[in-house]
Design an enzyme around this catalytic site. Structure first.
Site, PDB file in Angstrom:
ATOM      1  N   HIS A 139       0.844  -1.200   0.000  1.00  0.00           N
ATOM      2  CA  HIS A 139       0.000   0.000   0.000  1.00  0.00           C
ATOM      3  C   HIS A 139       0.889   1.264   0.000  1.00  0.00           C
ATOM      4  O   HIS A 139       0.614   2.216  -0.722  1.00  0.00           O
ATOM      5  CB  HIS A 139      -0.867   0.050   1.264  1.00  0.00           C
ATOM      6  CG  HIS A 139      -1.935  -0.994   1.375  1.00  0.00           C
ATOM      7  ND1 HIS A 139      -2.048  -1.823   2.457  1.00  0.00           N
ATOM      8  CD2 HIS A 139      -2.962  -1.329   0.542  1.00  0.00           C
ATOM      9  CE1 HIS A 139      -3.102  -2.622   2.308  1.00  0.00           C
ATOM     10  NE2 HIS A 139      -3.668  -2.361   1.149  1.00  0.00           N
ATOM     11  N   LYS A 196     -16.479  -7.406   5.449  1.00  0.00           N
ATOM     12  CA  LYS A 196     -15.378  -8.135   6.070  1.00  0.00           C
ATOM     13  C   LYS A 196     -15.446  -7.853   7.567  1.00  0.00           C
ATOM     14  O   LYS A 196     -16.054  -6.886   7.995  1.00  0.00           O
ATOM     15  CB  LYS A 196     -14.027  -7.639   5.543  1.00  0.00           C
ATOM     16  CG  LYS A 196     -13.791  -7.892   4.059  1.00  0.00           C
ATOM     17  CD  LYS A 196     -12.405  -7.437   3.651  1.00  0.00           C
ATOM     18  CE  LYS A 196     -12.137  -7.622   2.155  1.00  0.00           C
ATOM     19  NZ  LYS A 196     -10.847  -7.060   1.739  1.00  0.00           N
ATOM     20  N   ARG A 237      -2.091  -5.838  -8.344  1.00  0.00           N
ATOM     21  CA  ARG A 237      -0.970  -6.757  -8.186  1.00  0.00           C
ATOM     22  C   ARG A 237      -0.952  -7.700  -9.384  1.00  0.00           C
ATOM     23  O   ARG A 237      -0.733  -7.280 -10.492  1.00  0.00           O
ATOM     24  CB  ARG A 237      -1.087  -7.508  -6.853  1.00  0.00           C
ATOM     25  CG  ARG A 237      -0.696  -6.649  -5.662  1.00  0.00           C
ATOM     26  CD  ARG A 237      -1.239  -7.178  -4.371  1.00  0.00           C
ATOM     27  NE  ARG A 237      -2.703  -7.130  -4.356  1.00  0.00           N
ATOM     28  CZ  ARG A 237      -3.452  -7.482  -3.321  1.00  0.00           C
ATOM     29  NH1 ARG A 237      -2.896  -7.922  -2.228  1.00  0.00           N
ATOM     30  NH2 ARG A 237      -4.765  -7.378  -3.392  1.00  0.00           N
ATOM     31  N   SER A 287      -2.862  -7.856   2.805  1.00  0.00           N
ATOM     32  CA  SER A 287      -3.164  -7.694   4.231  1.00  0.00           C
ATOM     33  C   SER A 287      -3.643  -9.014   4.816  1.00  0.00           C
ATOM     34  O   SER A 287      -3.306  -9.359   5.955  1.00  0.00           O
ATOM     35  CB  SER A 287      -4.240  -6.624   4.425  1.00  0.00           C
ATOM     36  OG  SER A 287      -3.765  -5.384   3.994  1.00  0.00           O
TER      37      SER A 287
HETATM   38  P1  ADP Z   1      -9.963  -3.710  -0.323  1.00  0.00           P
HETATM   39  O1  ADP Z   1     -10.716  -4.485   0.742  1.00  0.00           O
HETATM   40  O2  ADP Z   1     -10.696  -2.499  -0.810  1.00  0.00           O
HETATM   41  O3  ADP Z   1      -9.440  -4.553  -1.451  1.00  0.00           O
HETATM   42  P2  ADP Z   1      -7.210  -3.511   0.561  1.00  0.00           P
HETATM   43  O4  ADP Z   1      -6.661  -2.740   1.729  1.00  0.00           O
HETATM   44  O5  ADP Z   1      -7.021  -4.978   0.552  1.00  0.00           O
HETATM   45  O6  ADP Z   1      -8.723  -3.097   0.483  1.00  0.00           O
HETATM   46  O7  ADP Z   1      -6.582  -2.951  -0.781  1.00  0.00           O
HETATM   47  C1  ADP Z   1      -6.739  -1.599  -1.165  1.00  0.00           C
HETATM   48  C2  ADP Z   1      -6.164  -1.402  -2.534  1.00  0.00           C
HETATM   49  O8  ADP Z   1      -4.749  -1.595  -2.483  1.00  0.00           O
HETATM   50  C3  ADP Z   1      -6.681  -2.393  -3.582  1.00  0.00           C
HETATM   51  O9  ADP Z   1      -6.751  -1.728  -4.829  1.00  0.00           O
HETATM   52  C4  ADP Z   1      -5.628  -3.454  -3.619  1.00  0.00           C
HETATM   53  O10 ADP Z   1      -5.582  -4.109  -4.873  1.00  0.00           O
HETATM   54  C5  ADP Z   1      -4.381  -2.622  -3.386  1.00  0.00           C
HETATM   55  N1  ADP Z   1      -3.289  -3.389  -2.805  1.00  0.00           N
HETATM   56  C6  ADP Z   1      -3.326  -4.223  -1.742  1.00  0.00           C
HETATM   57  N2  ADP Z   1      -2.118  -4.770  -1.502  1.00  0.00           N
HETATM   58  C7  ADP Z   1      -1.291  -4.268  -2.463  1.00  0.00           C
HETATM   59  C8  ADP Z   1       0.098  -4.468  -2.804  1.00  0.00           C
HETATM   60  N3  ADP Z   1       0.864  -5.316  -2.144  1.00  0.00           N
HETATM   61  N4  ADP Z   1       0.573  -3.790  -3.843  1.00  0.00           N
HETATM   62  C9  ADP Z   1      -0.201  -2.956  -4.544  1.00  0.00           C
HETATM   63  N5  ADP Z   1      -1.496  -2.729  -4.318  1.00  0.00           N
HETATM   64  C10 ADP Z   1      -2.044  -3.378  -3.285  1.00  0.00           C
END
Ligand code: ADP
Length: 159
Positions: free
Chosen positions: A18, A42, A91, A129
């Site tokens: 992130h 979630k 990703r 995450s």
């Molecule tokens: P959500 O529940 O909305 O998917 P996340 O916190 O999991 O929330 O992810 C938020 C955004 O960040 C999403 O667009 C996700 O694809 C992106 N994201 C999560 N992990 C990574 C990473 N390692 N690298 C790049 N983008 C990421």
């Protein structure tokens, strides 16, 4: 034109992946608003307040980055913040289908908002995450995937 980008997500917790996206966006946009979602679909490990606090704690260097929590429709939140861009991270191929659907739906809801995708540096591509939470719950070492303050918060949460 001073473009404001909103980066929504659950951030449960924020990871180096992130942060890589935030750093890239901070160079491209006038303001980047990291919008931490309550996410009723979630059951997050960290409360909204904890997730917002962790994001705030790990982004001190970027002056044009702000953090908010939100509990309404993303497009409404984006409009209220004056954002023109919804930022998402991509990703591997596995993210594509869901992100494509989300971007399409958000366009139907608010045609004036553009979704922009950024990809992280290679070493962050496999970080999620959910995996971090799982590793932490089994007392594994997450130090190369999250900032130290997040690692400490995970240890405190997973006793
Ligand atoms: P959500 O529940 O909305 O998917 P996340 O916190 O999991 O929330 O992810 C938020 C955004 O960040 C999403 O667009 C996700 O694809 C992106 N994201 C999560 N992990 C990574 C990473 N390692 N690298 C790049 N983008 C990421």
């Amino acid at each position: 034109m001073q473009i404001i980008a909103i980066y929504p997500g659950t951030f449960d917790p924020i990871t180096n992946g992130h942060l890589d996206i935030i750093a890239r966006a901070a160079k491209l946009y006038h303001t980047v608003i990291v919008a931490v979602a309550v996410n009723r679909n979630k059951t997050p490990l960290f409360s909204l307040e904890e997730r917002v606090a962790l994001v705030s704690a790990v982004i001190p260097d970027f002056t044009n980055v702000q953090v908010i929590g939100f509990d309404n429709l993303l497009v409404d939140c984006a409009r209220a913040q004056g954002a023109q861009v919804i930022l998402r991270g991509l990703r591997a191929v596995s993210d594509f289908e869901y992100e494509f659907q989300l971007a399409g739906m958000n366009r139907r809801l608010a045609a004036d908002l553009e979704t922009v995708f950024l990809t992280p540096a290679e070493q962050y591509e496999f970080i999620s995450s959910s995996m971090i939470r799982e590793i932490a719950q089994f007392k594994g070492d997450v130090s190369s995937f999250v900032p130290d303050i997040v690692r400490q918060a995970l240890i405190a949460k997973c006793v």
